[in-house]
Scaffold this active site. Sequence first.
Site, PDB file in Angstrom:
ATOM      1  N   SER A   1       8.468   4.083  -0.770  1.00 49.47           N
ATOM      2  CA  SER A   1       7.268   3.438  -1.304  1.00 49.47           C
ATOM      3  C   SER A   1       7.139   3.672  -2.812  1.00 49.47           C
ATOM      4  O   SER A   1       6.822   2.754  -3.578  1.00 49.47           O
ATOM      5  CB  SER A   1       6.029   3.977  -0.592  1.00 49.47           C
ATOM      6  OG  SER A   1       4.886   3.299  -1.052  1.00 49.47           O
TER       7      SER A   1
ATOM      8  N   THR B   1       0.867  -1.177   0.000  1.00 50.36           N
ATOM      9  CA  THR B   1       0.000   0.000   0.000  1.00 50.36           C
ATOM     10  C   THR B   1       0.904   1.227   0.000  1.00 50.36           C
ATOM     11  O   THR B   1       1.907   1.269   0.718  1.00 50.36           O
ATOM     12  CB  THR B   1      -1.019  -0.012   1.158  1.00 50.36           C
ATOM     13  OG1 THR B   1      -1.823   1.170   1.052  1.00 50.36           O
ATOM     14  CG2 THR B   1      -0.376  -0.064   2.523  1.00 50.36           C
ATOM     15  N   GLU B   2       0.581   2.186  -0.870  1.00 47.80           N
ATOM     16  CA  GLU B   2       1.557   3.242  -1.193  1.00 47.80           C
ATOM     17  C   GLU B   2       1.867   4.156  -0.012  1.00 47.80           C
ATOM     18  O   GLU B   2       2.838   4.889  -0.040  1.00 47.80           O
ATOM     19  CB  GLU B   2       1.077   4.062  -2.394  1.00 47.80           C
ATOM     20  CG  GLU B   2      -0.180   4.886  -2.152  1.00 47.80           C
ATOM     21  CD  GLU B   2      -1.272   4.529  -3.139  1.00 47.80           C
ATOM     22  OE1 GLU B   2      -1.361   3.347  -3.520  1.00 47.80           O
ATOM     23  OE2 GLU B   2      -2.024   5.437  -3.536  1.00 47.80           O
ATOM     24  N   ASN B   3       1.009   4.112   1.028  1.00 45.56           N
ATOM     25  CA  ASN B   3       1.297   4.934   2.196  1.00 45.56           C
ATOM     26  C   ASN B   3       2.281   4.262   3.148  1.00 45.56           C
ATOM     27  O   ASN B   3       2.381   4.654   4.308  1.00 45.56           O
ATOM     28  CB  ASN B   3       0.000   5.316   2.916  1.00 45.56           C
ATOM     29  CG  ASN B   3      -0.849   4.111   3.265  1.00 45.56           C
ATOM     30  OD1 ASN B   3      -1.103   3.272   2.409  1.00 45.56           O
ATOM     31  ND2 ASN B   3      -1.272   4.017   4.491  1.00 45.56           N
ATOM     32  N   GLY B   4       3.004   3.229   2.662  1.00 46.79           N
ATOM     33  CA  GLY B   4       4.166   2.800   3.422  1.00 46.79           C
ATOM     34  C   GLY B   4       4.111   1.460   4.108  1.00 46.79           C
ATOM     35  O   GLY B   4       4.691   1.305   5.187  1.00 46.79           O
TER      36      GLY B   4
END
Lengths: 237, 221
Positions: free
Chosen positions: B95, B53-56
């Site tokens: 990320s 997930t791109e938020n880390g």
Amino acid sequence: MINKIIYSTAEAVADIFDGATIMISGFGEAGSPIELIHQLIDHGAKNLTVVSNNTGSGLVGLAALIENKQVKKMICSFPRTANSTVFPELYNKGEIELELVPQGTLAERIRAGGAGIPAFYTPSSVNTPLADGKEVREFNGQLFVMEHAIKADFALVKCLTADRYGNLIYNKTARNFGPIMCTAAQTTIVQAKHIVEPGTIDPETVVTPGIFVNRVVQVSNPADESKLVADNRRYPW
Amino acid sequence: MVTEKNTIGWSRNEMAQKVAADIPDGSYVNLGIGIPELVADHVPPGIEVIYHTENGLLGMGPVPEKDLADPELINAGKKCVTAIPGACYFHHADSFTMIRGGHLDICVLGALQVSKEGDLANWSTGAPDAIPAVGGAMDLVAGVKNIWVITEHNTKDGKFKLVNQCAFPLTGKQVVTRIYTNLAIINVKEKNLYVREMAPGVTFEELQRLTEAKLINESGK
């Protein structure tokens, strides 16, 4: 002796000036330094340019800063979220500027700002309206858009644990933009839930090295933004 | 313009099942917000997929029990999630190094329109009063090796979604490699749309009638 610990949020943000560019960590509420933002509302600096992934929700935190007319321009990737009404209303009235940036480009522009890289080429947004007016260059048969670094006068960042040198660790996905924003601001101001003695944080696990941090202020019980929004709270209280 | 509402075809869960069945064991996968999130519920036993997930977070797990939800452990849609044993957290530049640097195998996204050449429009209708918001979509399509779209074949009011040219602002040009709709699975190859499989009860003629772009039938039916 190096001691970056400041004993009040008021003191931590006291020198933020009108017209400053401020990076604010967070992805939605995760990692948003809500107590520092509220202190900035009390402080009252105006005409700010804010770099943050979103625009806040409800009437607290970043949304409250915007509602208080302190923000002239937002640089962000996703300005509308559930419960985000303040920014859309002002934007539709033409009372706030928006620079929309793809999320990875936003992250890289901040990283570059902290790393002394003035600009770079990225494949993101090629052939889209977000590349309009920007230099496009071909490398190895593929097109790339030139993007400029972003630097800030101040960064407001939330972390889990800090020491007096400014070494930081974060909590889960609240890390997000914090580490890169710490590197890209002239003055980085951090709110930490815990402050520990130097050496307590294992050097192998330090996420933000202290050199990137100027001030640390303890906020032991940071507010849970979604709870405040659910309770229809508004700042100033 | 097509006017009648579709009543045949796969349900959203069946579409997600079709996507999940095509994910190779050991893949690193990013799922977009909305229908793509259903894909994780349908990965067959014995197949190990790591969700990014791109938020880390790499190693995103399912939604937690309500009292275990942590507002600092969320996905890109800002919903509370869990982290599997072996998961790791990282900052945004790392990320998007994973995303833009070509380290992720598959990204499954929703779409407003897809063109026959694989152009994707999924971030803006271009309406003058809409607040533009892009998130990570342009980075994902620029960097992930395989971009799969999961979408209804037509809009709610019966308009084409698989078109000759996207009318909405692009997210990326020639980026989509496969499309899963409620009516068919379609591969995008060399600027053409090849039908790999059709939902039960769908004929190629019917599918073409519901699709603005020209289709090539490779389904064997």
